[in-house]
Scaffold this active site. Sequence first.
Site, PDB file in Angstrom:
ATOM      1  N   ASP A  78       0.862  -1.186   0.000  1.00 36.04           N
ATOM      2  CA  ASP A  78       0.000   0.000   0.000  1.00 36.04           C
ATOM      3  C   ASP A  78       0.895   1.232   0.000  1.00 36.04           C
ATOM      4  O   ASP A  78       1.731   1.387   0.899  1.00 36.04           O
ATOM      5  CB  ASP A  78      -0.873  -0.041   1.265  1.00 36.04           C
ATOM      6  CG  ASP A  78      -1.917   1.061   1.276  1.00 36.04           C
ATOM      7  OD1 ASP A  78      -1.788   2.031   0.501  1.00 36.04           O
ATOM      8  OD2 ASP A  78      -2.866   0.937   2.069  1.00 36.04           O
ATOM      9  N   TYR A 124     -12.641  11.324  -4.030  1.00 37.38           N
ATOM     10  CA  TYR A 124     -11.759  11.177  -5.191  1.00 37.38           C
ATOM     11  C   TYR A 124     -11.279  12.545  -5.672  1.00 37.38           C
ATOM     12  O   TYR A 124     -10.080  12.798  -5.779  1.00 37.38           O
ATOM     13  CB  TYR A 124     -12.516  10.445  -6.299  1.00 37.38           C
ATOM     14  CG  TYR A 124     -11.675  10.066  -7.495  1.00 37.38           C
ATOM     15  CD1 TYR A 124     -10.592   9.208  -7.358  1.00 37.38           C
ATOM     16  CD2 TYR A 124     -11.990  10.548  -8.764  1.00 37.38           C
ATOM     17  CE1 TYR A 124      -9.830   8.850  -8.465  1.00 37.38           C
ATOM     18  CE2 TYR A 124     -11.244  10.184  -9.871  1.00 37.38           C
ATOM     19  CZ  TYR A 124     -10.162   9.336  -9.722  1.00 37.38           C
ATOM     20  OH  TYR A 124      -9.415   8.984 -10.811  1.00 37.38           O
ATOM     21  N   ARG A 176     -17.450   1.131 -14.162  1.00 36.75           N
ATOM     22  CA  ARG A 176     -17.416   2.279 -15.073  1.00 36.75           C
ATOM     23  C   ARG A 176     -18.141   1.903 -16.364  1.00 36.75           C
ATOM     24  O   ARG A 176     -18.320   0.739 -16.681  1.00 36.75           O
ATOM     25  CB  ARG A 176     -15.963   2.713 -15.330  1.00 36.75           C
ATOM     26  CG  ARG A 176     -15.459   3.621 -14.214  1.00 36.75           C
ATOM     27  CD  ARG A 176     -14.007   3.932 -14.347  1.00 36.75           C
ATOM     28  NE  ARG A 176     -13.178   2.795 -13.958  1.00 36.75           N
ATOM     29  CZ  ARG A 176     -11.845   2.833 -13.868  1.00 36.75           C
ATOM     30  NH1 ARG A 176     -11.200   3.926 -14.167  1.00 36.75           N
ATOM     31  NH2 ARG A 176     -11.181   1.761 -13.487  1.00 36.75           N
TER      32      ARG A 176
END
Length: 301
Positions: free
Chosen positions: A41, A130, A171
């Site tokens: 990460d 985001y 998406r």
Amino acid sequence: MCDRLIEEGHEVLALDTLITGSRRNIEHLLKEQRFEFVEHDVCTPLDVTGDVDRVFHLASLASPVFYLKHPIETLESGSTGTRNMLELAVRRRARFLLTSTSEAYGDPLVHPQAETYWGNVNPVGLRSCYDESKRYAEALTMAYNRVHGVRTNIARIFNTYGPRMALNDGRVVPAFIDQALRGAKLTVFGNGSQTRSFCYVSDLVEGLLRLSESDEREPVNLGNPAEMTILEFAELIRKQLGDEQGIEFRDLPQDDPKKRQPDISKAKRILKWEPGISLEEGLAKTIDYFKERVNAELEAV
Ligand code: UDP
């Protein structure tokens, strides 16, 4: 991106938490001496042995479906993750490239969007995890450039698609292809009058690599300017896949941008870049990939 870098003879260390990514996408590269994958990460600091020339910070959830499900991880990869990758670039005297987003423009009031437009972002809406983390990431990148002199680039990526997207990505390109291949209705949000334009992945990678060679530190839009409504896109998919099931209209998600089209004059001017793959050609390659994956999944049931 990894395929291109390996093809060009570079050594690549790829990091991913696999929160939405898949090991399958890089499996073919694992046999390469010059490629290494670490499940890591970017929000956890990292040091790397050997020389580092470039840090490409692409880590982020990017599908609205996934970032709405994981808003804190999304904020973290844009903030802490960007800081860690910038620190790595400073320590190792590497160049740094941030992949930002057209979402930096929010639901734009200017059309098409040029880099000079500052945007219309809801700072507390569902998409803010985001949009605002990417805007913060841009600000942090500029601050590191000014304070530490690290050589940085910022790409604002507009809707991009291609093979290796997850079937459940959510998406619109993978969603419609997946639905059409399974004989399900195409889910159009709102009345489908909102617009997007779709860039094929290899065009985008070319743009990112050109940008990483340039000294442009201010943001550069990368995307395909061929704009269409989502309803037109649904009809195109139905035409290509012969979908008999029709369309199901669903509620438009909060703050869904009504119009989006990149002004790519700057990329054309300074990178001599523009997309070369038409939507028809890109969709054909993507549909082939999805056919294979959907069939494999159906056979496994
Ligand atoms: N969209 C849709 N149906 C879907 C997924 C998306 O109509 O199943 C619409 C969505 O509302 C948006 C556009 O397609 O207007 C592009 O959505 P996507 O999630 O691909 O990315 P965005 O551009 O919103 O980041």
